[in-house]
Design a protein around this motif. Structure first.
Motif, mmCIF file in Angstrom:
data_model
loop_
_atom_site.group_PDB
_atom_site.id
_atom_site.type_symbol
_atom_site.label_atom_id
_atom_site.label_comp_id
_atom_site.label_asym_id
_atom_site.label_seq_id
_atom_site.Cartn_x
_atom_site.Cartn_y
_atom_site.Cartn_z
ATOM 1 N N LEU A 1 0.828 -1.205 0.000
ATOM 2 C CA LEU A 1 0.000 0.000 0.000
ATOM 3 C C LEU A 1 0.865 1.259 0.000
ATOM 4 C CD1 LEU A 1 -2.806 -1.033 2.529
ATOM 5 C CD2 LEU A 1 -2.934 -0.974 0.039
ATOM 6 N N GLU A 2 1.966 1.229 0.735
ATOM 7 C CA GLU A 2 2.874 2.372 0.741
ATOM 8 C C GLU A 2 3.514 2.572 -0.628
ATOM 9 O OE1 GLU A 2 5.659 1.771 3.869
ATOM 10 O OE2 GLU A 2 4.252 2.338 5.458
ATOM 11 N N PHE A 3 3.744 1.486 -1.360
ATOM 12 C CA PHE A 3 4.271 1.608 -2.715
ATOM 13 C C PHE A 3 3.310 2.402 -3.596
ATOM 14 C CE2 PHE A 3 3.863 -0.242 -7.011
ATOM 15 C CZ PHE A 3 5.057 0.197 -7.559
ATOM 16 N N VAL A 4 2.015 2.130 -3.459
ATOM 17 C CA VAL A 4 1.023 2.852 -4.257
ATOM 18 C C VAL A 4 0.968 4.320 -3.840
ATOM 19 C CG1 VAL A 4 -1.409 2.982 -4.908
ATOM 20 C CG2 VAL A 4 -0.320 0.757 -4.597
ATOM 21 N N LYS A 5 0.995 4.582 -2.537
ATOM 22 C CA LYS A 5 0.829 5.946 -2.034
ATOM 23 C C LYS A 5 2.055 6.816 -2.277
ATOM 24 C CE LYS A 5 -0.868 6.423 2.061
ATOM 25 N NZ LYS A 5 -1.092 6.229 3.518
ATOM 26 N N TYR A 6 3.224 6.289 -1.985
ATOM 27 C CA TYR A 6 4.422 7.125 -1.970
ATOM 28 C C TYR A 6 5.332 6.943 -3.184
ATOM 29 C CZ TYR A 6 2.935 7.537 2.872
ATOM 30 O OH TYR A 6 2.202 7.761 4.004
ATOM 31 N N THR A 7 5.116 5.885 -3.963
ATOM 32 C CA THR A 7 5.946 5.663 -5.146
ATOM 33 C C THR A 7 5.148 5.844 -6.427
ATOM 34 O OG1 THR A 7 7.326 4.086 -3.923
ATOM 35 C CG2 THR A 7 7.472 4.046 -6.324
ATOM 36 N N LEU A 8 4.070 5.088 -6.561
ATOM 37 C CA LEU A 8 3.320 5.112 -7.815
ATOM 38 C C LEU A 8 2.474 6.370 -7.960
ATOM 39 C CD1 LEU A 8 2.833 3.434 -10.344
ATOM 40 C CD2 LEU A 8 0.920 2.330 -9.176
ATOM 41 N N ASN A 9 1.852 6.815 -6.876
ATOM 42 C CA ASN A 9 0.949 7.965 -6.970
ATOM 43 C C ASN A 9 1.656 9.245 -7.433
ATOM 44 O OD1 ASN A 9 -1.806 9.064 -6.452
ATOM 45 N ND2 ASN A 9 -0.707 10.312 -4.968
ATOM 46 N N PRO A 10 2.866 9.583 -6.933
ATOM 47 C CA PRO A 10 3.536 10.773 -7.481
ATOM 48 C C PRO A 10 3.802 10.687 -8.976
ATOM 49 C CG PRO A 10 4.539 10.137 -5.397
ATOM 50 C CD PRO A 10 3.594 9.040 -5.770
ATOM 51 N N TRP A 11 4.132 9.497 -9.468
ATOM 52 C CA TRP A 11 4.323 9.346 -10.907
ATOM 53 C C TRP A 11 3.007 9.554 -11.648
ATOM 54 C CZ3 TRP A 11 8.812 9.735 -13.029
ATOM 55 C CH2 TRP A 11 9.965 9.277 -12.388
ATOM 56 N N CYS A 12 1.909 9.052 -11.082
ATOM 57 C CA CYS A 12 0.600 9.241 -11.717
ATOM 58 C C CYS A 12 0.254 10.724 -11.811
ATOM 59 C CB CYS A 12 -0.478 8.494 -10.930
ATOM 60 S SG CYS A 12 -0.373 6.695 -11.028
ATOM 61 N N VAL A 13 0.492 11.457 -10.734
ATOM 62 C CA VAL A 13 0.206 12.897 -10.746
ATOM 63 C C VAL A 13 1.075 13.600 -11.786
ATOM 64 C CG1 VAL A 13 0.280 15.010 -9.376
ATOM 65 C CG2 VAL A 13 -0.557 12.892 -8.349
ATOM 66 N N ARG A 14 2.330 13.202 -11.888
ATOM 67 C CA ARG A 14 3.228 13.804 -12.885
ATOM 68 C C ARG A 14 2.685 13.573 -14.300
ATOM 69 N NH1 ARG A 14 8.575 15.144 -12.124
ATOM 70 N NH2 ARG A 14 8.567 14.003 -10.152
#
Length: 418
Positions: free
Chosen positions: A308-321
């Protein structure tokens, strides 16, 4: 010149592409002696695994075009030209998965991802084609506008008798930039971490060389007198006792002795170095170690939380970018107030089955989830509206706080009147 032009004059300077000759020092030789480029880095299993995890994770996310509604909500748009390009196929040669996986791969290795935007006569986008970042140069014209110079393959421009370089305007390129210093050009994570990756490559090469020599350490032959042809003796020894013949029995003549010089791998902490570099590379890409095969510190109690932390702190910033770049560059000024592009990460944020059911029960009982809302989240077919699929229910025992004493007051008043 106004005071604002003086203050912000540096923003109009030509951006520095990390892949141009001015920044070539970022790639190349490392302190470990290894030559690190985006391609040699992918030969390292940890780098390959991290890039693959991030690229595939983002490529599998649902990507849709939404429209804002008058009541403040949103609804998916299927009749816009971008809807099919983003969700299904951006061009006749690629699926949406392959396109996003390729672009994310470029972004993770070079720090920038570029795609050519193809438009029809009406200005509508009809295609998106990835461009290689190492052939792209970003510059600023005298009027302040950015333009992109792309160097094509030799066969491409020779066969068509066209120019080697193609100049693209800013509205013809989708540019997703990674972390950078000027906000325009991203810096390559591989270049910035080349020493850490170089050490991992050096450790891997050391292990390969050691086992190529049949795990036999190096050393010197000592002769009590003068050797007439030392080079011939060295080659003869290597041909007989290195590689597959490393465990053969050696017979030393004329009083010669063998002295081991190299440090055995266990004393050189070879395995510890390789394990540490695995964590080091995972740290560069912010990937939980268990996602690239390192389960040493993972347990059943923490592995779900790490995911879950991977989605929140790793993948989500890339999605926003990605989302902000696409909203800015693929939507017109008129459309940006009504439409927006967004990834759906809800599927990755779901917990285990029991936790989801408990959460749905709370939402259902408190009236903010209907049966169809829950079924859509679970990817199940909808219940017809006439059968109550869209009804919102609340617990009959629950009252607003301000009305909590209303029943008691009514009962007391009735008793007094009696």
């Amino acid at each position: 010149m106004s005071i604002f032009n003086k203050l912000f004059h540096t923003n109009k300077a030509s951006p520095k592409n990390t892949l141009s000759s001015t920044m070539s020092f970022l790639f190349g030789s490392t302190t470990a002696g290894q030559n690190v480029t985006e391609r040699t880095a992918m030969q390292n299993t940890a780098v390959y695994a991290c890039v693959r995890v991030l690229a595939e994770s983002l490529a599998t996310l649902p990507l849709h075009l939404y429209q804002l509604t008058d009541d403040g909500g949103k609804q998916r748009v299927n009749d816009h030209s971008l809807s099919f390009l983003l969700h299904d196929a951006p061009n006749p040669e690629m699926t949406s998965f392959i396109f996003r996986e390729t672009m994310m791969n470029h972004l993770l290795l070079w720090g920038n991802a570029y795609a050519q935007i193809i438009r029809n006569g009406q200005g509508q986008i009809t295609g998106l084609y990835p461009l290689m970042p190492d052939r792209m140069d970003v510059n600023r014209a005298r009027n302040g506008e950015l333009y992109y110079t792309y160097t094509r393959n030799y066969d491409d421009y020779q066969a068509k008798d066209e120019s080697k370089q193609v100049v693209l305007l800013s509205d013809e390129v989708l540019h997703i930039a990674g972390l950078g210093f000027d906000g325009l050009i991203g810096y390559s994570p591989i270049a910035m971490a080349k020493n850490a990756i170089g050490l991992s490559l050096a450790a891997e090469q050391y292990g390969s060389t050691f086992f190529k020599n049949d795990a036999t350490p190096g050393g010197i032959l000592e002769h009590p007198s003068v050797v007439k042809d030392p080079e011939r003796l060295r080659k003869s020894w290597q041909s007989q006792f290195s590689g597959p013949s490393g465990h053969s029995i050696a017979v030393l003549e004329e009083g010669m002795t063998f002295h081991q010089l190299s440090i055995p791998p266990d004393q050189a902490q070879f395995l510890d170095t390789r394990k540490f570099q695995l964590d080091e590379i995972a740290r560069i890409f912010r990937i939980p170690p268990h996602m690239i095969g390192d389960l040493e510190r993972s347990t059943f109690s923490n592995i779900e939380q790490q995911s879950l932390e991977f989605v929140k702190y790793t993948l989500n910033p890339w999605c926003v970018r990605w989302e902000q770049a696409m909203n800015q560059q693929l939507l017109s000024k008129e459309e940006q107030g009504r439409y927006f592009i967004k990834f759906n990460v809800d599927g990755l944020m779901r917990g285990d089955y029991e936790s989801r059911m408990n959460g749905y029960a709370i939402g259902r009982q408190n009236g903010w989830l209907s049966a169809n809302d829950i079924r859509e989240l679970e990817d199940l077919n909808r219940i017809p509206t006439e059968d109550g699929g869209d009804e919102y229910l609340v617990n009959g025992n629950m009252l607003p706080v301000k009305d909590a004493g209303q029943f008691y007051q009514t009962k007391t008043t009735g008793s007094d009147q009696a």
